[in-house]
Design a protein around this motif. Structure first.
Motif, PDB file in Angstrom:
ATOM      1  N   ILE A  87     156.983  42.622  15.277  1.00  0.00           N
ATOM      2  CA  ILE A  87     157.131  43.395  16.283  1.00  0.00           C
ATOM      3  C   ILE A  87     158.439  43.182  17.207  1.00  0.00           C
ATOM      4  CG2 ILE A  87     156.265  44.637  18.378  1.00  0.00           C
ATOM      5  CD1 ILE A  87     153.606  43.843  17.572  1.00  0.00           C
ATOM      6  N   PHE A  88     159.584  44.266  17.035  1.00  0.00           N
ATOM      7  CA  PHE A  88     160.522  44.284  17.494  1.00  0.00           C
ATOM      8  C   PHE A  88     160.992  45.459  18.391  1.00  0.00           C
ATOM      9  CE2 PHE A  88     160.822  41.550  13.719  1.00  0.00           C
ATOM     10  CZ  PHE A  88     161.680  40.349  14.324  1.00  0.00           C
ATOM     11  N   GLN A  89     162.148  45.273  19.344  1.00  0.00           N
ATOM     12  CA  GLN A  89     162.340  46.368  20.237  1.00  0.00           C
ATOM     13  C   GLN A  89     163.852  46.739  19.477  1.00  0.00           C
ATOM     14  OE1 GLN A  89     163.811  46.208  24.586  1.00  0.00           O
ATOM     15  NE2 GLN A  89     161.781  47.352  24.809  1.00  0.00           N
ATOM     16  N   TYR A  90     163.859  47.973  19.362  1.00  0.00           N
ATOM     17  CA  TYR A  90     165.280  48.623  18.985  1.00  0.00           C
ATOM     18  C   TYR A  90     166.124  49.186  20.045  1.00  0.00           C
ATOM     19  CZ  TYR A  90     163.260  47.653  14.387  1.00  0.00           C
ATOM     20  OH  TYR A  90     162.746  47.055  13.344  1.00  0.00           O
ATOM     21  N   GLN A  91     167.074  48.847  20.617  1.00  0.00           N
ATOM     22  CA  GLN A  91     167.689  49.137  21.737  1.00  0.00           C
ATOM     23  C   GLN A  91     168.970  50.025  21.426  1.00  0.00           C
ATOM     24  OE1 GLN A  91     168.476  46.029  24.632  1.00  0.00           O
ATOM     25  NE2 GLN A  91     166.428  45.662  24.967  1.00  0.00           N
ATOM     26  N   TYR A  92     169.025  51.420  21.819  1.00  0.00           N
ATOM     27  CA  TYR A  92     170.086  52.166  21.385  1.00  0.00           C
ATOM     28  C   TYR A  92     170.823  52.852  22.881  1.00  0.00           C
ATOM     29  CZ  TYR A  92     168.077  52.444  16.932  1.00  0.00           C
ATOM     30  OH  TYR A  92     167.379  51.955  15.605  1.00  0.00           O
ATOM     31  N   SER A  93     171.997  53.152  22.641  1.00  0.00           N
ATOM     32  CA  SER A  93     172.684  54.008  23.604  1.00  0.00           C
ATOM     33  C   SER A  93     172.930  55.293  23.110  1.00  0.00           C
ATOM     34  CB  SER A  93     173.973  53.533  24.069  1.00  0.00           C
ATOM     35  OG  SER A  93     174.249  52.191  24.562  1.00  0.00           O
ATOM     36  N   VAL A  94     172.656  56.291  24.151  1.00  0.00           N
ATOM     37  CA  VAL A  94     172.745  57.830  23.523  1.00  0.00           C
ATOM     38  C   VAL A  94     174.371  58.128  23.734  1.00  0.00           C
ATOM     39  CG1 VAL A  94     172.198  60.099  24.191  1.00  0.00           C
ATOM     40  CG2 VAL A  94     170.406  58.276  24.363  1.00  0.00           C
TER      41      VAL A  94
END
Length: 70
Positions: A60-67
């Motif tokens: 389980i990993f968190q994917y972080q994105y900028s819009v």
């Protein structure tokens, strides 16, 4: 935070988002649920920022994105 039928609610606020932090839990939700669900939803342009381990042994990993805005 997870809401059943949340995609319709999230769709209303999609144009205000600056970042997305997505943590899929395949053991709980199976195939998944739509994050945004609206008739006129436009494709969002995202920039991948980083991957954060939440529970590495369970995958389980968190994917972080900028819009990205035009």
């Amino acid at each position: 935070m997870f809401y059943h039928w949340g995609g319709e609610t999230y769709y209303l606020f999609a144009s205000y988002l600056t970042n997305l932090y997505i943590t899929p839990h395949p053991h709980i939700f199976g195939k998944g649920v739509p994050l945004f669900n609206g008739e006129n939803m436009k494709e969002m342009k995202l920039q991948f920022d980083c991957l954060v381990p939440v529970n590495k042994p369970k995958g389980i990993f968190q994917y972080q994105y900028s819009v990205l805005r035009e």
